[in-house]
Design a protein around this motif. Structure first.
Motif, PDB file in Angstrom:
ATOM      1  N   ASN A  51       0.968  -1.199   0.066  1.00 42.96           N
ATOM      2  CA  ASN A  51       0.002  -0.110  -0.049  1.00 42.96           C
ATOM      3  C   ASN A  51       0.779   1.212  -0.045  1.00 42.96           C
ATOM      4  OD1 ASN A  51       0.781   0.623   2.554  1.00 42.96           O
ATOM      5  ND2 ASN A  51      -1.046  -0.478   3.612  1.00 42.96           N
ATOM      6  N   GLY A  52       2.098   1.139  -0.202  1.00 41.45           N
ATOM      7  CA  GLY A  52       3.109   2.344  -0.338  1.00 41.45           C
ATOM      8  C   GLY A  52       3.280   2.927   0.714  1.00 41.45           C
ATOM      9  N   GLY A  53       2.851   2.444   2.109  1.00 41.23           N
ATOM     10  CA  GLY A  53       3.072   3.278   3.363  1.00 41.23           C
ATOM     11  C   GLY A  53       3.225   2.141   4.403  1.00 41.23           C
ATOM     12  N   ASP A  54       2.537   2.800   5.502  1.00 48.47           N
ATOM     13  CA  ASP A  54       2.679   1.780   7.022  1.00 48.47           C
ATOM     14  C   ASP A  54       1.003   1.763   7.376  1.00 48.47           C
ATOM     15  OD1 ASP A  54       2.393   4.286   7.931  1.00 48.47           O
ATOM     16  OD2 ASP A  54       4.303   4.226   9.272  1.00 48.47           O
ATOM     17  N   ASN A  55       0.083   1.969   6.473  1.00 54.20           N
ATOM     18  CA  ASN A  55      -1.242   1.797   7.021  1.00 54.20           C
ATOM     19  C   ASN A  55      -1.490   0.507   7.559  1.00 54.20           C
ATOM     20  OD1 ASN A  55      -4.051   2.821   7.250  1.00 54.20           O
ATOM     21  ND2 ASN A  55      -4.437   1.608   5.181  1.00 54.20           N
ATOM     22  N   GLY A  56      -2.059   0.563   8.858  1.00 56.99           N
ATOM     23  CA  GLY A  56      -2.493  -0.573   9.379  1.00 56.99           C
ATOM     24  C   GLY A  56      -1.402  -1.593   9.967  1.00 56.99           C
ATOM     25  N   LEU A  57      -0.238  -1.144   9.978  1.00 57.50           N
ATOM     26  CA  LEU A  57       0.881  -1.787  10.258  1.00 57.50           C
ATOM     27  C   LEU A  57       1.173  -2.709  11.620  1.00 57.50           C
ATOM     28  CD1 LEU A  57       4.033  -2.805   9.627  1.00 57.50           C
ATOM     29  CD2 LEU A  57       4.762  -0.952  10.625  1.00 57.50           C
ATOM     30  N   GLU A  58       0.414  -1.927  12.520  1.00 55.91           N
ATOM     31  CA  GLU A  58       0.319  -2.728  13.861  1.00 55.91           C
ATOM     32  C   GLU A  58      -0.490  -3.965  13.744  1.00 55.91           C
ATOM     33  OE1 GLU A  58      -0.655  -2.058  18.651  1.00 55.91           O
ATOM     34  OE2 GLU A  58      -0.742  -0.272  17.185  1.00 55.91           O
ATOM     35  N   GLU A  59      -1.581  -3.848  13.064  1.00 58.31           N
ATOM     36  CA  GLU A  59      -2.459  -4.936  12.752  1.00 58.31           C
ATOM     37  C   GLU A  59      -1.957  -5.955  12.067  1.00 58.31           C
ATOM     38  OE1 GLU A  59      -7.098  -4.441  13.410  1.00 58.31           O
ATOM     39  OE2 GLU A  59      -6.389  -3.161  11.984  1.00 58.31           O
ATOM     40  N   ARG A  60      -1.638  -5.703  10.885  1.00 55.33           N
ATOM     41  CA  ARG A  60      -0.933  -6.351   9.976  1.00 55.33           C
ATOM     42  C   ARG A  60       0.402  -7.306  10.537  1.00 55.33           C
ATOM     43  NH1 ARG A  60      -2.166  -4.156   4.674  1.00 55.33           N
ATOM     44  NH2 ARG A  60      -3.140  -2.485   4.435  1.00 55.33           N
ATOM     45  N   THR A  61       1.213  -6.818  11.333  1.00 52.85           N
ATOM     46  CA  THR A  61       2.014  -7.330  12.081  1.00 52.85           C
ATOM     47  C   THR A  61       1.409  -8.550  12.939  1.00 52.85           C
ATOM     48  OG1 THR A  61       3.531  -5.515  11.843  1.00 52.85           O
ATOM     49  CG2 THR A  61       4.078  -7.303  13.550  1.00 52.85           C
ATOM     50  N   GLU A  62       0.478  -8.146  13.652  1.00 53.03           N
ATOM     51  CA  GLU A  62      -0.226  -9.106  14.611  1.00 53.03           C
ATOM     52  C   GLU A  62      -0.615 -10.349  13.802  1.00 53.03           C
ATOM     53  OE1 GLU A  62      -2.941  -6.694  16.834  1.00 53.03           O
ATOM     54  OE2 GLU A  62      -1.548  -5.652  18.296  1.00 53.03           O
ATOM     55  N   PHE A  63      -1.637  -9.967  12.859  1.00 52.97           N
ATOM     56  CA  PHE A  63      -2.055 -11.220  12.086  1.00 52.97           C
ATOM     57  C   PHE A  63      -0.875 -11.825  11.593  1.00 52.97           C
ATOM     58  CE2 PHE A  63      -6.242  -8.943  12.484  1.00 52.97           C
ATOM     59  CZ  PHE A  63      -6.984 -10.120  12.190  1.00 52.97           C
ATOM     60  N   THR A  64      -0.027 -11.361  11.044  1.00 53.06           N
ATOM     61  CA  THR A  64       1.071 -12.198  10.026  1.00 53.06           C
ATOM     62  C   THR A  64       1.828 -12.988  11.184  1.00 53.06           C
ATOM     63  OG1 THR A  64       1.340 -10.399   8.529  1.00 53.06           O
ATOM     64  CG2 THR A  64       3.138 -11.927   8.876  1.00 53.06           C
ATOM     65  N   ASN A  65       2.069 -12.255  12.394  1.00 51.73           N
ATOM     66  CA  ASN A  65       2.615 -13.271  13.254  1.00 51.73           C
ATOM     67  C   ASN A  65       1.929 -14.325  14.029  1.00 51.73           C
ATOM     68  OD1 ASN A  65       5.188 -11.710  13.198  1.00 51.73           O
ATOM     69  ND2 ASN A  65       4.401 -10.259  14.912  1.00 51.73           N
ATOM     70  N   ARG A  66       0.761 -14.165  14.148  1.00 52.13           N
ATOM     71  CA  ARG A  66      -0.459 -15.253  14.684  1.00 52.13           C
ATOM     72  C   ARG A  66      -0.084 -16.332  13.741  1.00 52.13           C
ATOM     73  NH1 ARG A  66      -4.918 -17.361  13.794  1.00 52.13           N
ATOM     74  NH2 ARG A  66      -5.792 -15.715  12.684  1.00 52.13           N
ATOM     75  N   ILE A  67      -0.417 -16.000  12.190  1.00 49.49           N
ATOM     76  CA  ILE A  67      -0.572 -16.934  11.137  1.00 49.49           C
ATOM     77  C   ILE A  67       0.662 -17.603  10.942  1.00 49.49           C
ATOM     78  CG2 ILE A  67      -1.064 -17.327   8.702  1.00 49.49           C
ATOM     79  CD1 ILE A  67      -3.048 -14.816   8.883  1.00 49.49           C
ATOM     80  N   LYS A  68       1.863 -16.865  11.151  1.00 49.18           N
ATOM     81  CA  LYS A  68       3.213 -17.832  11.143  1.00 49.18           C
ATOM     82  C   LYS A  68       3.211 -18.706  12.194  1.00 49.18           C
ATOM     83  CE  LYS A  68       6.876 -15.217  11.046  1.00 49.18           C
ATOM     84  NZ  LYS A  68       7.880 -14.071  11.416  1.00 49.18           N
ATOM     85  N   SER A  69       2.745 -18.338  13.376  1.00 44.10           N
ATOM     86  CA  SER A  69       2.718 -19.613  14.318  1.00 44.10           C
ATOM     87  C   SER A  69       1.975 -20.754  14.092  1.00 44.10           C
ATOM     88  CB  SER A  69       2.252 -18.737  15.725  1.00 44.10           C
ATOM     89  OG  SER A  69       0.967 -18.608  15.623  1.00 44.10           O
ATOM     90  N   ILE A  70       1.055 -20.607  13.194  1.00 43.30           N
ATOM     91  CA  ILE A  70       0.052 -21.834  12.785  1.00 43.30           C
ATOM     92  C   ILE A  70       0.714 -22.408  11.707  1.00 43.30           C
ATOM     93  CG2 ILE A  70      -1.988 -22.472  11.617  1.00 43.30           C
ATOM     94  CD1 ILE A  70      -3.284 -20.100  12.961  1.00 43.30           C
ATOM     95  N   LEU A  71       1.410 -21.776  10.494  1.00 40.33           N
ATOM     96  CA  LEU A  71       1.889 -22.427   9.364  1.00 40.33           C
ATOM     97  C   LEU A  71       3.305 -22.965   9.451  1.00 40.33           C
ATOM     98  CD1 LEU A  71       0.352 -20.154   6.541  1.00 40.33           C
ATOM     99  CD2 LEU A  71      -0.548 -22.339   7.289  1.00 40.33           C
ATOM    100  N   LEU A  72       4.070 -22.222  10.456  1.00 42.47           N
ATOM    101  CA  LEU A  72       5.694 -22.446  10.230  1.00 42.47           C
ATOM    102  C   LEU A  72       5.851 -23.407  11.613  1.00 42.47           C
ATOM    103  CD1 LEU A  72       5.705 -19.918   8.424  1.00 42.47           C
ATOM    104  CD2 LEU A  72       7.818 -19.347   9.194  1.00 42.47           C
ATOM    105  N   TRP A  73       4.899 -24.215  11.883  1.00 41.88           N
ATOM    106  CA  TRP A  73       4.935 -25.070  13.007  1.00 41.88           C
ATOM    107  C   TRP A  73       6.376 -26.133  13.140  1.00 41.88           C
ATOM    108  CZ3 TRP A  73       4.275 -30.300  12.554  1.00 41.88           C
ATOM    109  CH2 TRP A  73       3.634 -30.782  11.040  1.00 41.88           C
ATOM    110  N   GLU A  74       7.045 -26.275  14.133  1.00 41.58           N
ATOM    111  CA  GLU A  74       8.090 -26.964  14.231  1.00 41.58           C
ATOM    112  C   GLU A  74       7.738 -28.465  14.146  1.00 41.58           C
ATOM    113  OE1 GLU A  74      11.261 -26.052  13.840  1.00 41.58           O
ATOM    114  OE2 GLU A  74      10.802 -24.185  14.346  1.00 41.58           O
ATOM    115  N   ARG A  75       8.407 -29.454  13.195  1.00 43.02           N
ATOM    116  CA  ARG A  75       8.196 -30.716  12.932  1.00 43.02           C
ATOM    117  C   ARG A  75       9.223 -31.489  13.670  1.00 43.02           C
ATOM    118  NH1 ARG A  75       6.668 -28.169   8.400  1.00 43.02           N
ATOM    119  NH2 ARG A  75       4.931 -29.029   7.138  1.00 43.02           N
TER     120      ARG A  75
END
Length: 249
Positions: free
Chosen positions: A225-249
């Motif tokens: 989006n060319g800036g940092d609009n909603g960066l805090e929420e985007r970071t929170e969502f991304t980190n939560r989803i990373k914890s799901i998809l990047l689980w340790e095997r």
């Protein structure tokens, strides 16, 4: 049932001309699942973890995506991620993290505002009266502006540069501009909704993928989006989803 299934797979001795087999080998179930997971095809359960209907205990954020909404888009999500190379768990974590903000976790494929805030935004190609509302955000990524719409229309073959409008029109208002009478076409099917989002980050804003591979939410957000609009929420969502998809095997 499992034994019967395995027996159906032990066809070796039934093949004419081949030596008899005293032992039939099967892949270990865990290794089979790990190999299958490399295709990145998300199951119902996996997409539910990414976009849950309700916040689980200790979970900070959720837009409340119902099973009906998830299943409406799940197959097309899988098809488009495969088609555009959103083919690693890290890329998908960023893709879904950003998409959570853009579409409220699949719940919103059309911007709720009137779009008048985009009126006369020349950086979006909005030169004509009414362009702001006409080309407000739509699809999983919330495609916005006549210029961005026209680029996707050309990618899909719905318009052709140089034939249907003049090249460089976005810098010269005297040139023929791309006429798009049906901007809703980008959301007329579930496939188009997701396809436009994948196209945007991999083809149109191709720096996004490199930022995803670097696991840099700030750069991903800026690329989108060319800036940092909603960066805090985007970071929170991304980190939560990373914890799901990047689980340790």
């Amino acid at each position: 049932k499992l034994t019967a299934h395995i027996e159906r797979l032990t066809f070796w001795e039934q093949v004419p001309g081949l030596p008899a087999a005293t032992t039939v080998w099967h892949v270990h179930p865990v290794r089979f699942i790990e190999q299958l997971a490399k295709c990145m095809w998300l199951s119902k359960n996996e997409l539910e973890l990414i976009y849950p209907e309700k916040s689980a205990s200790g979970e900070a954020i959720s837009h409340g995506t119902t099973a009906e909404v998830r299943e409406k888009y799940r197959v097309d999500i899988n098809k488009c991620c495969y088609r555009y190379g959103v083919n690693s768990r890290l890329r998908q974590a960023h893709f879904f993290g950003q998409g959570a903000i853009e579409s409220r976790s699949l719940n919103l494929m059309v911007e709720t505002s009137s779009g008048t805030q985009y009126e006369n935004k020349h950086n979006l190609g909005n030169y004509q009266p009414g362009d702001g509302s006409r080309f407000k955000g739509r699809s999983f990524k919330q495609l916005t502006g006549r210029y961005n719409y026209s680029e996707y229309w050309c990618f899909k073959g719905w318009l052709k540069k140089g034939k249907d409008f003049d090249v460089g029109w976005e810098h010269d208002p005297t040139k023929r501009y791309p006429k798009i009478d049906n901007p809703e076409r980008v959301i007329e099917s579930t496939f188009n909704c997701i396809d436009a989002g994948c196209w945007y980050i991999t083809v149109f804003r191709h720096n996004t993928v490199a930022a995803m591979d670097q696991d840099d939410v700030i750069k991903v957000t800026e690329a989108i989006n060319g800036g940092d609009n909603g960066l805090e929420e985007r970071t929170e969502f991304t980190n939560r989803i990373k914890s799901i998809l990047l689980w340790e095997r």
